[in-house]
Write an enzyme that holds these catalytic residues in place. Structure first.
Site, PDB file in Angstrom:
ATOM      1  N   GLU A  49       0.831  -1.223   0.000  1.00 44.48           N
ATOM      2  CA  GLU A  49       0.000   0.000   0.000  1.00 44.48           C
ATOM      3  C   GLU A  49       0.860   1.265   0.000  1.00 44.48           C
ATOM      4  O   GLU A  49       0.530   2.259   0.649  1.00 44.48           O
ATOM      5  CB  GLU A  49      -1.030  -0.046   1.121  1.00 44.48           C
ATOM      6  CG  GLU A  49      -2.078  -1.113   0.805  1.00 44.48           C
ATOM      7  CD  GLU A  49      -3.265  -1.138   1.719  1.00 44.48           C
ATOM      8  OE1 GLU A  49      -3.739  -0.068   2.103  1.00 44.48           O
ATOM      9  OE2 GLU A  49      -3.710  -2.259   2.030  1.00 44.48           O
ATOM     10  N   THR A  72       5.256   1.947  -0.449  1.00 43.35           N
ATOM     11  CA  THR A  72       6.425   1.735   0.429  1.00 43.35           C
ATOM     12  C   THR A  72       6.562   2.918   1.386  1.00 43.35           C
ATOM     13  O   THR A  72       6.030   4.005   1.122  1.00 43.35           O
ATOM     14  CB  THR A  72       7.711   1.655  -0.409  1.00 43.35           C
ATOM     15  OG1 THR A  72       7.882   2.920  -1.062  1.00 43.35           O
ATOM     16  CG2 THR A  72       7.668   0.533  -1.430  1.00 43.35           C
TER      17      THR A  72
END
Ligand code: COS
Length: 686
Positions: free
Chosen positions: A360, A362
């Protein structure tokens, strides 16, 4: 931030589920190639954990973002693979919540709840952090868009019944040519590609999803054509706080495990928890956990208040996932060699935590987002508004206050004409597992012992609820006792019963089982007259927990002149409308059938009891419990209360403990076994 009462209660419910069902089982499930995971997920679905983001008007619990994230932390404290599977449904749903029409939302949530799982399809082999480089195409063709391309690393990919997909509708236009769609799994041309073999988070399935000339109806396009990138960015803003909460869940668990271990592990003659070097590590772990928690709660609060939250969501994601990772690293260090071993849970947490810094977005992308927001926020004039981004109202999910009107989630269609009207008799008893003995007076200490529903009654209720799940109908619960017994009835309503009655009147006080049966039978008559028909079946627990004699069921059967099957462990409705009951016997199982209306007493059943789901749990809190007094339940004075209770306790005694043992000595293996068999046969044990 302090959680409100409603949130605390929901979180407590999930914590109980996590402590009883997830934590003790996930290690083995992982070792056994996920065997047993499906059953665990079914229980979670029963509670509504796959529907956390579904608004009340579409059959969900209508939770706030604070509630969703707080629950996410609890689930992740148990296992982030389970968490990702369950809350992957939220990620996939956000694009629909953000821009979907009412009709699209209705379609999406109905499909998702029926098919259980959804997945968010953004990432591609060449579009990871660079989310704008999506190559999957969607080309207009009449009333359809035709999708072609491969999505990779898709959580829930293999199990989802519906996807949200980002595809390019204007190639070469980059982020300005992307469009979002709802795509049902059953459409021709969709297949599952490579399933990933991951380092951790092994209880979440991850795969490629391949679209080969998939024809998606035009009305399944979300928002406007070529505006999909913003929808997907806002979706990620919504979900990232939840990833932070996952990290905090792992960080919290690492604190618990490491501290308990450090208090027990002795080196240099004292627990290692007393060593300053260890204390420093433990304290840092707690600081990270509490800080991470406040970050995701703050992001959620902003979301619920309709304030901008892009930066705060990125901070929450980073702070929470970094806390999780740092805590498992320190946690292993505190535990030394044991922490590194697969026998201890820290090793699994270590493998699990890493993904949270990656998926979702880095944590490097998050820092890019944070820095981008900072550059907009700070200038020569000094500090501007909290964020320069226009206030965007978080539409997903809606606030819980005022309490939403619950809507029934879609269920399996009942068999027409067979719906059952069931009654379950329950009673409130002290939780005998919590009664302690006074070491001086040798008496039972009853103060502070919580009251619970008699265990066998909970099995009776579960049996009735399962019948209702199968064929439809209604489950009513009835109890007799002081007004405090309403708590027991609320528990039954939370589990899924539809209505509750309490027979409560001073004149009924002191009733023994004979008088109780008479009063309950009379009350049943009152309810049946009101309903205009008899209950198809009256269930009672086998009534053993408090020294009762198991008489109530049989006596009700006599009063009402209805067939009784006692000690059932399974009950099923047959084609001819009769109820078939399975009973354990010395030889194995017996089966009995009774025509309705009938009475069944229930023994401990082989199936697990359900956990309340969020909707019924909340509804039960304020539900009306109908009171029945002696004015309605008319029983002659000589048949009720003390006067109507001929049972007298003449003497009580505690049986003495006898231990008999015999050692077979001086014989070889085969001879010893033979001797044992002959002794057991003589004693009629074999
Ligand atoms: N909310 C609303 N709009 C946003 C936004 C947000 N959070 N972030 C970007 N946008 C908008 C921008 O405002 C811009 O629109 P305008 O030109 O109209 O202003 C447009 O989207 C493009 O923005 P930008 O140029 O910043 O996009 P980039 O391609 O540079 O990408 C990052 C930005 C790196 C932040 C984005 O690609 C990203 O989040 N990547 C990580 C993806 C990810 O999380 N993948 C994990 C897999 S999904 S589980």
């Amino acid at each position: 931030m302090i959680l409100d009462q409603d949130t605390q209660e929901l979180v407590a419910l999930v914590r109980e589920f996590v402590d009883k069902e997830i934590i003790p089982n996930v290690g083995e499930i992982e070792k056994n190639n996920n065997e047993g995971e499906e059953e665990l997920l079914e229980k979670a679905i029963g509670m509504g954990l796959n529907a956390l983001c579904v608004p009340a008007e579409y059959g969900g619990p209508g939770l706030t973002n604070v509630q969703v994230f707080s629950i996410a932390e609890e689930v992740a404290r148990g296992d982030i693979g389970i968490g990702t599977t369950l809350i992957g449904n939220c990620l996939a749903s956000y694009p629909v919540l953000l821009v979907g029409t009412d009709e699209q939302k209705r379609y999406w949530f109905k499909t998702m709840l029926e098919k259980k799982w959804a997945a968010f399809c953004l990432t591609e082999p060449g579009a990871g952090s660079d989310a704008g480089s999506v190559r999957t195409t969607a080309v207009e063709d009449g009333d359809y868009y035709v999708l072609n391309g491969t999505k990779s690393f898709i959580s829930n990919g293999p199990i989802a019944g519906i996807y949200t997909v980002l595809a390019s509708t204007r190639p070469k236009a980059g982020v300005l040519g992307l469009t979002a769609f709802m795509v049902e799994r059953d459409l021709p041309g969709i297949s599952i590609g490579k399933e990933e073999d991951k380092m951790g988070m092994r209880l979440s399935c991850t795969s490629e999803v391949i679209f080969d000339n998939v024809r998606v109806p035009k009305d399944h396009m979300l928002g406007k054509k070529n505006r999909g990138f913003k929808i997907i960015m806002e979706t990620l803003d919504h979900s990232r706080g939840g990833v932070g909460a996952f990290g905090v869940g792992i960080a919290q668990r690492a604190c618990e495990i490491a501290t308990v271990y450090a208090k027990q592990r002795k080196q240099f003659g004292a627990p290692v928890a007393n060593l300053q070097a260890v204390e420093q590590m433990l304290a840092d772990m707690e600081i990270r956990t509490q800080t991470g928690r406040q970050m995701y709660l703050h992001a959620a609060e902003l979301m619920d208040a309709g304030q901008p939250f892009t930066m705060e969501a990125a901070i929450a994601k980073t702070a929470g996932s970094d806390a999780g990772m740092a805590n498992v690293v320190d946690g292993i260090q505190v535990m030394g060699g044991y922490g590194y071993m697969r026998d201890y849970p820290m090793e699994k947490l270590y493998r699990d935590a890493k993904i949270l810094q990656i998926y979702e977005g880095t944590n490097q992308v998050q820092r890019g987002v944070i820095a981008g927001q900072m550059k907009k926020k700070y200038n020569e004039d000094g500090h501007k508004a909290p964020s320069s981004a226009p206030a965007k109202k978080s539409e997903a999910p809606k606030s819980a206050a005022p309490a939403p009107k619950p809507v029934e989630a879609p269920k399996a269609a009942p068999v027409p004409g067979k719906e059952l009207n069931l009654l379950v008799c329950v009673k409130q008893v002290p939780d005998t597992t919590q009664i302690k003995i006074d070491p001086v007076k040798h008496t039972l200490i009853r103060e502070g012992v919580p009251a619970i529903v008699n265990t066998f009654d909970t099995y009776a209720l579960e049996t009735a609820l399962r019948l209702k799940d199968q064929v439809g109908g209604k489950v009513t619960v009835i109890s007799m006792g002081l007004p405090a017994a309403k708590d027991a009835l609320r528990e039954c309503l939370a589990a899924g019963a539809d209505e509750a009655y309490l027979i409560t009147d001073r004149v009924f006080g002191g009733s023994d089982t004979l008088a109780t049966s008479k009063i309950i039978s009379t009350a049943i008559g009152v309810l049946e007259e009101k309903n205009g028909k008899p209950f198809d079946c009256i269930f009672c627990g086998k009534q053993a927990i408090d020294g009762d004699t198991g008489q109530v069921g049989p006596e009700i059967s006599q009063h009402l002149n209805r067939a009784l099957i006692s000690y059932a462990v399974e009950v099923a409705l047959q084609e001819d409308g009769s109820l078939k009951c399975k009973r354990e016997s010395d030889e194995g199982y017996d089966y009995y059938a009774a025509k309705t209306p009938c009475i069944v007493t229930v023994n401990k059943t082989p199936y697990d009891l359900r956990y309340p789901n969020f909707i019924s749990q909340r509804a039960a809190r304020n539900a009306e419990i109908h009171e029945l007094s002696s004015a309605e339940v008319v029983v002659p004075a000589e048949e009720r209360g003390l006067a109507g209770s001929p049972t007298k306790v003449r003497k009580t005694y505690t049986p003495t403990h006898e231990k008999n043992g015999m050692k077979i000595e001086g014989l070889g293996g085969a001879e010893a076994a033979e001797k044992l068999v002959s002794l057991m046969t003589a004693a009629k044990l074999l």
